[in-house]
Design a protein around this motif. Structure first.
Motif, short mmCIF file in Angstrom:
data_model
loop_
_atom_site.label_atom_id
_atom_site.label_comp_id
_atom_site.label_asym_id
_atom_site.label_seq_id
_atom_site.Cartn_x
_atom_site.Cartn_y
_atom_site.Cartn_z
N GLY A 1 6.39 18.24 10.49
CA GLY A 1 6.23 18.40 12.01
C GLY A 1 4.88 18.46 12.13
O GLY A 1 4.54 18.36 13.79
N HIS A 2 3.79 18.79 11.49
CA HIS A 2 2.43 19.10 11.55
C HIS A 2 1.84 17.92 11.32
O HIS A 2 1.71 18.22 10.53
N VAL A 3 1.14 16.69 11.93
CA VAL A 3 -0.31 16.26 11.74
C VAL A 3 -1.47 16.08 11.87
O VAL A 3 -1.98 16.65 12.55
N GLY A 4 -1.40 16.48 10.25
CA GLY A 4 -3.12 16.74 10.50
C GLY A 4 -4.39 15.78 10.29
O GLY A 4 -3.79 14.93 10.29
N ASN A 5 -5.53 15.95 10.32
CA ASN A 5 -6.63 15.24 10.85
C ASN A 5 -6.80 14.61 9.32
O ASN A 5 -6.95 13.11 9.93
N THR A 6 -6.52 14.54 8.82
CA THR A 6 -6.32 13.57 7.04
C THR A 6 -5.34 12.81 7.64
O THR A 6 -5.41 11.42 7.90
N GLU A 7 -4.31 13.12 7.40
CA GLU A 7 -3.06 11.59 7.67
C GLU A 7 -3.44 11.00 9.23
O GLU A 7 -2.97 10.21 9.44
N TRP A 8 -3.52 12.02 10.45
CA TRP A 8 -3.70 10.87 11.06
C TRP A 8 -4.88 10.05 11.61
O TRP A 8 -4.83 8.69 11.46
N LEU A 9 -5.76 10.36 10.06
CA LEU A 9 -7.08 9.35 9.97
C LEU A 9 -6.31 7.90 9.61
O LEU A 9 -6.80 6.80 9.35
N ALA A 10 -5.67 8.31 8.28
CA ALA A 10 -4.47 8.05 7.37
C ALA A 10 -4.35 6.73 8.48
O ALA A 10 -4.84 5.10 7.50
N ARG A 11 -3.90 7.18 8.84
CA ARG A 11 -3.03 6.27 10.05
C ARG A 11 -3.45 5.45 11.32
O ARG A 11 -2.96 4.19 11.40
N GLN A 12 -4.30 6.00 11.10
CA GLN A 12 -5.93 4.98 11.99
C GLN A 12 -6.59 3.16 10.70
O GLN A 12 -6.37 2.22 11.71
N ALA A 13 -6.24 3.92 9.14
CA ALA A 13 -6.67 2.62 8.97
C ALA A 13 -5.53 1.74 8.56
O ALA A 13 -5.81 0.40 8.51
N THR B 1 4.44 1.21 2.31
CA THR B 1 5.60 2.98 1.98
C THR B 1 4.67 4.31 2.28
O THR B 1 3.13 4.32 1.59
N TRP B 2 5.32 5.19 2.39
CA TRP B 2 4.41 6.29 2.87
C TRP B 2 4.88 7.65 2.48
O TRP B 2 6.42 7.85 2.68
N VAL C 1 -3.08 5.03 -1.84
CA VAL C 1 -4.11 6.07 -1.14
C VAL C 1 -3.73 7.28 -0.97
O VAL C 1 -2.74 7.45 -0.67
N PHE C 2 -4.56 7.98 -1.42
CA PHE C 2 -4.64 9.64 -1.55
C PHE C 2 -5.29 10.21 0.21
O PHE C 2 -5.96 9.77 0.38
N VAL C 3 -3.82 10.59 0.48
CA VAL C 3 -4.25 11.18 1.45
C VAL C 3 -4.69 12.84 1.81
O VAL C 3 -3.40 13.64 1.62
N ALA C 4 -6.06 12.91 1.69
CA ALA C 4 -6.06 14.07 1.01
C ALA C 4 -7.19 15.20 1.62
O ALA C 4 -8.17 14.51 1.16
N PRO C 5 -6.29 16.23 2.62
CA PRO C 5 -7.38 17.10 2.90
C PRO C 5 -7.93 17.62 1.78
O PRO C 5 -7.80 17.87 1.44
N THR D 1 0.53 -0.97 0.10
CA THR D 1 0.34 -0.16 0.12
C THR D 1 0.93 1.13 -0.39
O THR D 1 1.43 1.22 0.63
N LEU D 2 0.41 2.19 -1.07
CA LEU D 2 1.07 3.16 -1.03
C LEU D 2 0.74 4.49 -0.56
O LEU D 2 -0.36 4.45 -1.15
N PHE D 3 0.69 5.31 1.04
CA PHE D 3 0.07 5.99 0.94
C PHE D 3 1.34 8.03 0.68
O PHE D 3 1.74 7.88 0.38
N LEU D 4 -0.07 8.26 0.05
CA LEU D 4 0.44 9.84 -0.89
C LEU D 4 -0.07 10.59 0.19
O LEU D 4 -1.25 10.93 -0.30
N THR D 5 1.15 11.30 1.62
CA THR D 5 -0.11 12.79 1.85
C THR D 5 0.15 13.70 1.16
O THR D 5 0.95 13.73 0.06
N THR D 6 -0.94 14.27 1.21
CA THR D 6 -0.95 15.84 0.06
C THR D 6 -0.57 16.82 0.86
O THR D 6 -1.56 18.02 -0.17
N SER D 7 -0.73 17.52 2.21
CA SER D 7 -1.50 18.33 3.31
C SER D 7 -0.17 19.28 2.66
O SER D 7 1.32 18.61 2.61
N THR D 8 -0.86 20.35 2.61
CA THR D 8 0.93 21.71 2.77
C THR D 8 0.71 21.39 3.93
O THR D 8 1.25 23.08 4.17
#
Length: 186
Positions: free
Chosen positions: A19-31, A42-43, A85-89, A8-15
């Protein structure tokens, strides 16, 4: 391939600032925590990679050179994955700009001589994890990602949406947390 572990490839896309984990990435890490232990994860953080602007050559040269640097890393990671997996707010009812740039480069990757792209993509599942203040306002982005999957004949794994907003907001979204526990499990 049968018998091979999922990748599983996780592509985090928040700008968001580093050092700050946003809501979307936090939810993705739970999943992601619910994936089987043998699943390769792979993240990659698209906002921290060198993504050159896409130049559309489809109707001029029609071909693209093989990518280098971070773009080569992205192409290789994309092709190695069984699930993307697009991790995108939600940003302005749409996807964050790093994700848009990555998707634009798919057009070029389909036109690299000797580089299979479109056919292998049809064997990968595309999924979206997102957060926003309002579920209805996330729908245009969800539809856009679903249509990207459809264009490449990729199985659409669906979208996991959680209540976003200020930092930590999604942690109070009981429905999103319950859905995260099974979202990535086939």
């Amino acid at each position: 391939m049968p018998g091979m572990p999922s990748h599983t490839l996780f592509l985090t896309t928040s700008t968001r600032e580093p050092g700050h984990v946003g809501n979307t990435e936090w939810l993705a890490r739970q999943a992601a925590a619910a994936l089987p232990a043998d699943t390769v994860q792979t993240w990659l953080n698209l906002a921290r990679m060198e993504l050159p602007p896409f130049v559309d050559r489809r109707h001029t040269t029609g071909e693209y050179p093989a990518p280098s640097g971070d773009m080569k890393t992205l192409l290789e990671a994309t092709l190695a994955a069984t699930d993307i997996v697009f991790v995108a707010p939600v940003y302005w009812y749409s996807i964050p700009s790093p994700l848009k740039t990555y998707l634009d480069h798919w057009s070029g990757w389909m036109r690299i001589p000797g580089q299979p792209f479109k056919e292998p993509m049809a064997a990968k599942t595309l999924l979206l994890i997102t957060t926003s203040g309002d579920r209805a306002k996330a729908q245009p982005m969800i539809d856009s990602v679903r249509l990207c999957a459809q264009f490449l004949a990729m199985p659409w794994g669906g979208a996991l949406w959680g209540k976003g907003g200020p930092p930590g907001a999604v942690q109070s979204d009981a429905q999103a947390l319950a859905s995260a526990a099974t979202f990535l499990i086939a």
